[in-house]
Design an enzyme around this catalytic site. Structure first.
Site, short mmCIF file in Angstrom:
data_model
loop_
_atom_site.label_atom_id
_atom_site.label_comp_id
_atom_site.label_asym_id
_atom_site.label_seq_id
_atom_site.Cartn_x
_atom_site.Cartn_y
_atom_site.Cartn_z
CE LYS A 1 -2.96 26.06 -6.10
NZ LYS A 1 -1.91 26.55 -5.23
CB THR B 1 -8.71 3.50 4.06
OG1 THR B 1 -9.43 4.67 3.64
CG2 THR B 1 -8.46 2.59 2.86
CD GLU B 2 -6.93 4.46 9.33
OE1 GLU B 2 -6.59 4.31 8.13
OE2 GLU B 2 -6.39 3.82 10.27
CD GLU C 1 1.91 8.54 5.03
OE1 GLU C 1 0.91 8.05 4.50
OE2 GLU C 1 2.29 9.72 4.82
CD GLU D 1 -2.73 1.49 2.40
OE1 GLU D 1 -3.64 2.32 2.32
OE2 GLU D 1 -2.46 0.89 3.46
CD GLU E 1 -13.33 2.38 1.56
OE1 GLU E 1 -12.11 2.08 1.65
OE2 GLU E 1 -14.15 1.67 0.97
CG ASP F 1 -1.96 13.55 -0.50
OD1 ASP F 1 -2.82 13.13 0.29
OD2 ASP F 1 -0.76 13.70 -0.19
CG ASP G 1 -13.12 11.39 -1.34
OD1 ASP G 1 -11.91 11.05 -1.32
OD2 ASP G 1 -13.50 12.56 -1.21
CG ASP H 1 8.12 10.39 -2.08
OD1 ASP H 1 7.57 10.00 -3.13
OD2 ASP H 1 8.04 11.55 -1.66
N1 SAH Z 1 -4.62 5.61 2.74
C1 SAH Z 1 -5.03 6.35 3.91
C2 SAH Z 1 -4.52 7.81 3.89
C3 SAH Z 1 -4.99 8.64 2.72
S1 SAH Z 1 -4.29 10.29 2.70
C4 SAH Z 1 -6.54 6.31 4.05
O1 SAH Z 1 -7.22 6.02 3.05
O2 SAH Z 1 -7.06 6.54 5.14
C5 SAH Z 1 -2.93 10.04 1.57
C6 SAH Z 1 -1.66 9.64 2.29
O3 SAH Z 1 -0.66 9.38 1.29
C7 SAH Z 1 -1.08 10.72 3.20
O4 SAH Z 1 -0.81 10.17 4.46
C8 SAH Z 1 0.20 11.15 2.48
O5 SAH Z 1 1.22 11.57 3.37
C9 SAH Z 1 0.58 9.91 1.71
N2 SAH Z 1 1.37 10.16 0.51
C10 SAH Z 1 1.12 11.12 -0.42
N3 SAH Z 1 2.04 11.08 -1.41
C11 SAH Z 1 2.89 10.07 -1.11
C12 SAH Z 1 4.05 9.55 -1.74
N4 SAH Z 1 4.54 10.10 -2.88
N5 SAH Z 1 4.67 8.51 -1.19
C13 SAH Z 1 4.21 7.96 -0.02
N6 SAH Z 1 3.12 8.43 0.64
C14 SAH Z 1 2.46 9.47 0.10
#
Ligand code: SAH
Length: 231
Positions: free
Chosen positions: A126, A196-197, A69, A44, A199, A122, A158, A100
């Site tokens: 933009k 997920t949280e 994460e 994930e 979701e 995310d 969403d 990352d």
């Molecule tokens: N999957 C979780 C969190 C969603 S928010 C859920 O559904 O509840 C998106 C998460 O992805 C954030 O915590 C953000 O820090 C992480 N994220 C964003 N870009 C990323 C990247 N390039 N590599 C790793 N994590 C990333």
């Protein structure tokens, strides 16, 4: 919004080191690298607080799960949850990493991963930030590199504009998605869905959840930036 540094974040992460992996000198080649057994490897990306990764690992004891994460403060929460779960019911099939998605090939060897989950990534609304979206074709190239030939990507959100953008990226790179649903929770694909949280929050507000899945093939035209230049 920037999260303030978690109090004692580093110490808290250190206390969870049994479930954490740091960037390896040579990329992870298979489940045997960290779990000393042969099993499908699921990943994930952007696991947030880790609920999905913990529950998916618990429900699928025969797979090995990694959760990445990039924000350390958020990983503290995921790692502590993973340790708690492991103490309650040991399955030893989950590892987490602060990392990352841009560095994916430094973490995983080519064709080592069976499934990639992108959950509520995310949206980067933009236009100028489109390349940061985890469903931008630049990331497709990285997923393609680390996934096995029959590997799969599962994406949930969403966010309708992000979902539509993702469908366009697939179309423009010659990939036909396998499943596309704009309302996962009221679809035939909801059985066994792990929420997920994010979701739970969005569904609680009555928002429909979108999901798509896809695989790569010889016929698509996903290319690394090195071979194609900036898009
Ligand atoms: N999957 C979780 C969190 C969603 S928010 C859920 O559904 O509840 C998106 C998460 O992805 C954030 O915590 C953000 O820090 C992480 N994220 C964003 N870009 C990323 C990247 N390039 N590599 C790793 N994590 C990333």
């Amino acid at each position: 919004m920037r999260m303030r540094k978690k109090k004692h974040g580093e110490e808290r992460l250190l206390a969870c080191r049994r479930v954490l992996v740091t960037k390896p000198e040579t990329p992870i080649a298979s489940s045997e690298t960290d779990f000393s057994r042969v099993a499908p490897l699921w990943l994930e990306i952007g696991c947030g607080k880790g609920g999905f990764a913990c529950e998916t690992a618990r429900r699928n004891p025969d797979i090995c799960m990694y959760a990445m994460e990039k924000v350390e403060n958020v990983m503290v929460i995921a790692a502590e949850q993973a340790v708690r779960r492991e103490e309650e019911r040991p399955t030893d099939n989950l590892r987490l990493m602060v990392g990352d998605a841009n560095d994916l090939p430094l973490w995983f060897s080519p064709h080592s991963v069976d499934k990639i989950f992108l959950n509520f990534s995310d949206p980067w609304p933009k236009k100028g930030h489109a390349k940061r979206r985890l469903t931008n074709r630049r990331f497709f190239a990285l997923y393609r590199e680390v996934l096995k030939a029959d590997g799969k990507v599962v994406f949930k959100t969403d966010n309708r504009p992000l979902f539509e953008y993702s469908l366009e990226e697939l179309s423009e790179t010659g990939i036909t998605p396998e499943i596309v649903t704009f309302d996962l929770h009221n679809s035939q694909y909801n059985e066994g869905n792990v929420m997920t949280e994010y979701e739970k929050n969005f569904a609680g507000l009555g928002m429909p959840i979108h999901m798509l899945t896809f695989s790569f093939s010889e016929k698509d035209n996903v290319r690394t930036e090195a071979s194609e230049g900036e898009k």
